[in-house]
Scaffold this active site. Sequence first.
Site, PDB file in Angstrom:
ATOM      1  N   LYS A 244       0.807  -1.221   0.000  1.00 27.20           N
ATOM      2  CA  LYS A 244       0.000   0.000   0.000  1.00 27.20           C
ATOM      3  C   LYS A 244       0.840   1.269   0.000  1.00 27.20           C
ATOM      4  O   LYS A 244       0.583   2.220   0.733  1.00 27.20           O
ATOM      5  CB  LYS A 244      -0.969   0.007   1.184  1.00 27.20           C
ATOM      6  CG  LYS A 244      -1.813  -1.268   1.324  1.00 27.20           C
ATOM      7  CD  LYS A 244      -2.455  -1.678  -0.003  1.00 27.20           C
ATOM      8  CE  LYS A 244      -3.457  -0.684  -0.508  1.00 27.20           C
ATOM      9  NZ  LYS A 244      -3.995  -1.066  -1.852  1.00 27.20           N
TER      10      LYS A 244
ATOM     11  N   TRP B 105       0.104   1.703  -8.847  1.00 29.43           N
ATOM     12  CA  TRP B 105       0.462   2.837  -9.706  1.00 29.43           C
ATOM     13  C   TRP B 105       1.825   2.618 -10.349  1.00 29.43           C
ATOM     14  O   TRP B 105       2.006   2.828 -11.552  1.00 29.43           O
ATOM     15  CB  TRP B 105       0.449   4.109  -8.871  1.00 29.43           C
ATOM     16  CG  TRP B 105       0.565   5.383  -9.664  1.00 29.43           C
ATOM     17  CD1 TRP B 105       0.183   5.598 -10.966  1.00 29.43           C
ATOM     18  CD2 TRP B 105       1.072   6.630  -9.181  1.00 29.43           C
ATOM     19  NE1 TRP B 105       0.433   6.902 -11.326  1.00 29.43           N
ATOM     20  CE2 TRP B 105       0.964   7.557 -10.252  1.00 29.43           C
ATOM     21  CE3 TRP B 105       1.587   7.061  -7.961  1.00 29.43           C
ATOM     22  CZ2 TRP B 105       1.385   8.884 -10.122  1.00 29.43           C
ATOM     23  CZ3 TRP B 105       1.978   8.378  -7.826  1.00 29.43           C
ATOM     24  CH2 TRP B 105       1.885   9.283  -8.901  1.00 29.43           C
TER      25      TRP B 105
ATOM     26  N   HIS C 180       7.438  -7.822  -2.482  1.00 26.28           N
ATOM     27  CA  HIS C 180       7.381  -7.111  -1.204  1.00 26.28           C
ATOM     28  C   HIS C 180       8.572  -7.516  -0.335  1.00 26.28           C
ATOM     29  O   HIS C 180       8.612  -7.188   0.862  1.00 26.28           O
ATOM     30  CB  HIS C 180       6.091  -7.451  -0.451  1.00 26.28           C
ATOM     31  CG  HIS C 180       4.871  -6.745  -0.969  1.00 26.28           C
ATOM     32  ND1 HIS C 180       4.865  -5.423  -1.337  1.00 26.28           N
ATOM     33  CD2 HIS C 180       3.597  -7.194  -1.157  1.00 26.28           C
ATOM     34  CE1 HIS C 180       3.648  -5.074  -1.739  1.00 26.28           C
ATOM     35  NE2 HIS C 180       2.865  -6.124  -1.641  1.00 26.28           N
TER      36      HIS C 180
ATOM     37  N   SER D 123      -3.816   2.921   4.751  1.00 21.21           N
ATOM     38  CA  SER D 123      -4.175   2.272   3.493  1.00 21.21           C
ATOM     39  C   SER D 123      -4.150   0.751   3.640  1.00 21.21           C
ATOM     40  O   SER D 123      -5.009   0.043   3.109  1.00 21.21           O
ATOM     41  CB  SER D 123      -3.222   2.712   2.382  1.00 21.21           C
ATOM     42  OG  SER D 123      -3.641   2.233   1.130  1.00 21.21           O
TER      43      SER D 123
END
Length: 341
Positions: free
Chosen positions: A86, A91, A150, A181
């Site tokens: 997050k 994006w 991640h 988020s």
Amino acid sequence: MAALDKSCLVGPVPFKDVHGDDDHVISPPDEYADIVSTLPSIGSPDLHLRLYQDVWLFNELVPGFISVQRRFTPRPGDVLLASPPKCGTTWLKALAFATMARAAYPLSDADHPLLRLNPHECVPFMEALFSAGQEAKLDALPSPRVLHTHMHHSMLPRSLADNPDCKIVFVCREPKDMLVSTWHFIKSAGGSSNSSFSDLFELACEGKNPYGPIWGHILGYWRASKAAPERVLFLRYEEMLADPVSAVRELARFLGVPFSAAEEAAGLPMDITAMCSIDTMRGLDANKKGSSGTFVKFPHETFFRKGVVGDWVNHMSPEMARRIDAIVEDKLRGSGLTFSS
């Protein structure tokens, strides 16, 4: 979409275009079961974390992290997009794919991958595939491949982290906004139904949030970017949001595909940022419907909430904000990296 002739493809190409909706039976690598079972654990069945190499990971993904470390073979030209959860991952996937693949997929094409697919269907989540025993799917992708992780920098296989022929782009976000988020995402995806935001906050302060500690995640890539700026690009979500066109230009230069004078004159950097903006992506059918994920299917709409700076003020008390700020400031002290409140 018609099947692709994989023998003549040049990447990057959307992951889903190569594999379609093929959901092989999940077969986690069982040779790591003994290792996983001995790791410290915390949490509930819907938010079960284990501590592996000083990082708190979702229980079902731990085998994937071990498998990536032992089995992943990088190729020259691989691009790894890295992030804490997050922090602008969706994006960044869209921007990197649109920028790198612009010759093969002109933005004027009505069938552009980012107009018909969710960004997560274009760029695969590496350790989730390894956790499911599906890492062979990555072999079918033509080079250059764009992958996502991640993983903390300290956890990356050295063959990737120190590879002069591979690039790493890392994006981070102000920790308070990241936590808010993360909480909304977990809730919207149906997880941690019996927990509150304060529970996640307390875990984060102790460094025990998913993929935590936060400061370890950020510091690893920050230091790597300082040591090898030609291999690791460190981006901050807030700076990208303030000037997305400059961020896209920086991304293109780093990835070795800078915009030509003709592309600049035609406004291509602006067009890419417009196509990949949260407002544009949120409005596409591909991001209103469907789901993505290996172990858990996340509705595409959950990847697009607000994308703003400062939403933490609606969820944290001033005391909570001061507390997490002080912890992060202390952990980052001496690194040259700070986050403004």
